[in-house]
Design a protein around this motif. Sequence first.
Motif, PDB file in Angstrom:
ATOM      1  N   GLU A   1     -21.945  11.067 -34.767  1.00 25.81           N
ATOM      2  CA  GLU A   1     -22.331  12.095 -34.818  1.00 25.81           C
ATOM      3  C   GLU A   1     -22.558  12.883 -33.575  1.00 25.81           C
ATOM      4  O   GLU A   1     -23.456  12.082 -32.784  1.00 25.81           O
ATOM      5  CB  GLU A   1     -24.275  12.611 -36.459  1.00 25.81           C
ATOM      6  N   THR A   2     -22.405  14.596 -33.416  1.00 22.54           N
ATOM      7  CA  THR A   2     -22.873  14.749 -32.101  1.00 22.54           C
ATOM      8  C   THR A   2     -24.042  16.122 -32.360  1.00 22.54           C
ATOM      9  O   THR A   2     -24.297  16.194 -33.324  1.00 22.54           O
ATOM     10  CB  THR A   2     -22.028  16.671 -31.585  1.00 22.54           C
ATOM     11  N   HIS A   3     -24.889  15.529 -31.645  1.00 15.26           N
ATOM     12  CA  HIS A   3     -26.524  15.950 -31.313  1.00 15.26           C
ATOM     13  C   HIS A   3     -26.717  16.829 -30.539  1.00 15.26           C
ATOM     14  O   HIS A   3     -26.364  16.428 -28.944  1.00 15.26           O
ATOM     15  CB  HIS A   3     -27.399  14.936 -31.504  1.00 15.26           C
ATOM     16  N   MET A   4     -27.755  17.999 -30.621  1.00 21.23           N
ATOM     17  CA  MET A   4     -27.542  19.016 -29.124  1.00 21.23           C
ATOM     18  C   MET A   4     -29.567  18.092 -28.993  1.00 21.23           C
ATOM     19  O   MET A   4     -30.307  17.854 -29.013  1.00 21.23           O
ATOM     20  CB  MET A   4     -28.694  20.036 -30.100  1.00 21.23           C
ATOM     21  N   ILE A   5     -28.841  17.188 -27.546  1.00 22.25           N
ATOM     22  CA  ILE A   5     -29.811  17.034 -26.901  1.00 22.25           C
ATOM     23  C   ILE A   5     -30.911  17.723 -25.609  1.00 22.25           C
ATOM     24  O   ILE A   5     -30.276  18.478 -24.978  1.00 22.25           O
ATOM     25  CB  ILE A   5     -30.032  15.259 -25.795  1.00 22.25           C
ATOM     26  N   LEU A   6     -31.829  17.778 -25.751  1.00 19.82           N
ATOM     27  CA  LEU A   6     -33.277  18.399 -24.221  1.00 19.82           C
ATOM     28  C   LEU A   6     -33.088  17.356 -22.759  1.00 19.82           C
ATOM     29  O   LEU A   6     -33.967  16.557 -23.440  1.00 19.82           O
ATOM     30  CB  LEU A   6     -33.900  18.685 -25.074  1.00 19.82           C
TER      31      LEU A   6
ATOM     32  N   VAL B   1     -24.711  10.577 -19.219  1.00 15.58           N
ATOM     33  CA  VAL B   1     -24.428   8.764 -20.419  1.00 15.58           C
ATOM     34  C   VAL B   1     -24.822  10.671 -21.791  1.00 15.58           C
ATOM     35  O   VAL B   1     -24.209   9.617 -22.729  1.00 15.58           O
ATOM     36  CB  VAL B   1     -25.713   8.431 -19.854  1.00 15.58           C
ATOM     37  N   LEU B   2     -25.337  11.067 -21.825  1.00 13.17           N
ATOM     38  CA  LEU B   2     -25.446  11.974 -23.049  1.00 13.17           C
ATOM     39  C   LEU B   2     -23.956  12.605 -23.229  1.00 13.17           C
ATOM     40  O   LEU B   2     -23.657  12.272 -24.243  1.00 13.17           O
ATOM     41  CB  LEU B   2     -26.317  12.859 -22.787  1.00 13.17           C
ATOM     42  N   GLU B   3     -23.137  12.490 -21.943  1.00 13.12           N
ATOM     43  CA  GLU B   3     -21.624  13.179 -22.945  1.00 13.12           C
ATOM     44  C   GLU B   3     -20.517  12.221 -23.067  1.00 13.12           C
ATOM     45  O   GLU B   3     -19.884  12.341 -23.559  1.00 13.12           O
ATOM     46  CB  GLU B   3     -21.259  13.915 -21.046  1.00 13.12           C
ATOM     47  N   ASP B   4     -21.176  10.996 -21.803  1.00 10.96           N
ATOM     48  CA  ASP B   4     -20.250  10.091 -22.240  1.00 10.96           C
ATOM     49  C   ASP B   4     -19.987   9.122 -23.740  1.00 10.96           C
ATOM     50  O   ASP B   4     -20.096   9.074 -24.343  1.00 10.96           O
ATOM     51  CB  ASP B   4     -20.321   8.968 -21.433  1.00 10.96           C
ATOM     52  N   GLN B   5     -21.292   9.662 -24.840  1.00 12.15           N
ATOM     53  CA  GLN B   5     -22.092   9.261 -25.590  1.00 12.15           C
ATOM     54  C   GLN B   5     -21.563  10.558 -26.963  1.00 12.15           C
ATOM     55  O   GLN B   5     -21.875  10.846 -27.938  1.00 12.15           O
ATOM     56  CB  GLN B   5     -23.159   8.353 -26.227  1.00 12.15           C
TER      57      GLN B   5
ATOM     58  N   GLU C   1     -21.364  18.537 -17.343  1.00 10.40           N
ATOM     59  CA  GLU C   1     -21.254  19.905 -18.588  1.00 10.40           C
ATOM     60  C   GLU C   1     -22.278  20.393 -19.141  1.00 10.40           C
ATOM     61  O   GLU C   1     -22.348  21.342 -20.258  1.00 10.40           O
ATOM     62  CB  GLU C   1     -20.720  18.903 -19.575  1.00 10.40           C
ATOM     63  N   GLY C   2     -23.447  20.110 -18.860  1.00 16.27           N
ATOM     64  CA  GLY C   2     -24.511  20.510 -20.074  1.00 16.27           C
ATOM     65  C   GLY C   2     -24.960  22.005 -19.024  1.00 16.27           C
ATOM     66  O   GLY C   2     -25.047  22.333 -17.907  1.00 16.27           O
ATOM     67  N   ASP C   3     -26.090  22.868 -20.108  1.00 19.49           N
ATOM     68  CA  ASP C   3     -25.939  23.452 -19.325  1.00 19.49           C
ATOM     69  C   ASP C   3     -28.280  23.684 -18.682  1.00 19.49           C
ATOM     70  O   ASP C   3     -28.647  22.433 -19.009  1.00 19.49           O
ATOM     71  CB  ASP C   3     -26.713  25.397 -20.316  1.00 19.49           C
ATOM     72  N   LEU C   4     -28.038  24.743 -17.617  1.00 18.36           N
ATOM     73  CA  LEU C   4     -29.256  23.915 -16.291  1.00 18.36           C
ATOM     74  C   LEU C   4     -30.069  25.071 -16.837  1.00 18.36           C
ATOM     75  O   LEU C   4     -29.847  26.153 -16.442  1.00 18.36           O
ATOM     76  CB  LEU C   4     -28.796  23.879 -15.047  1.00 18.36           C
TER      77      LEU C   4
END
Length: 352
Positions: A127-132, A144-148, A171-174
């Motif tokens: 599943e895809t999750h939103m991580i802080l 690493v989060l993107e790869d998973q 890819e993440g927002d900063l």
Amino acid sequence: MARRPEHLAPPEIFYNEEEARKYTNNTRIIDIQVQMCERALELLALPEDETHMILDIGCGSGLSGSVLEDQGHIWIGMDIAQAMLDVAVEREVEEEARKYTNNTRIIDIQVQMCERALELLALPEDETHMILDIGCGSGLSGSVLEDQGHIWIGMDIAQAMLDVAVEREVEGDLVLSDMGQGVPFKAGTFDGAISISALQWLCNADKKSHNPQKRLYKFFSTLFASLTRSARAVFQFYPENADQIELVTSQAMKAGFMGGLVVDYPNSAKAKKYFLVLMTGGIVQLPQALGTEGGSDHVDYAKKREMVKNSRGKPLKKSRDWILAKKERRRRQGKETRNDTKYTGRKRPDRF
């Protein structure tokens, strides 16, 4: 004919911010400065293969200091222009940030700790999750989060680190933010949170206005609100002593979290790692720590990124190796798992 700088204004006025920037952006000025410093060092005629303490008078933005460092010397700089010294400090911060993209050892350690933190998050698989990512730095953990397959948002107080993350095109927002002032997101935004080597900074009072106890509570209480009610937050950190561990955990529990400390490889001076595992959904058994059964002190975290890359194009899902790896992940997450047998992963016939 151009007038000499010393005839135009005093140095503390002439070397304003615009002028100071030339010493980091203008390659011609940089080359000339470096050449003159190298010649000055030749004329010093210092004994070779020794480290010396050098005073750099009118050090400016630290270009000469960089040459001294390259030749193995220690130096102190003095200058009357604050703008030039500000640029020197910025260059030092930027060079420190670059280590997180150029130093392979730092990168490997960061990736391993992030992978372990993700295991401790115990997210539902596939599943895809939103991580802080708290204290995201240059975005190594985000990669690493993107790869998973997860979506992530990173927050950090250091602009230089975020600049490196932007250059890396993560890819993440900063978000530029001080976690001691709270997590600036609405309630229930994230399915989980991770933090690598950042939490211990909140234990220090870097300014007169800083109260570590209040800043920790502000951080944990706003983080608790921003997580869903079944989420976890995992912090890898470096506590200085038992008092810091008590300070951190007490404020986390006061904010509403359950959980505790997982110490991997507790008997190893080099491999020992502290993970604070916090839960929003009530009391759950803590995951098992690594290296607590008399095994090797070597840190052998699951290399999920390599597993993903190696599995491309190969039908590994539901194979024996795939099932064994999945069971091992469940054990590390503290979940009840059946023992391995010779029948594990064996394909059953259509009929008995």
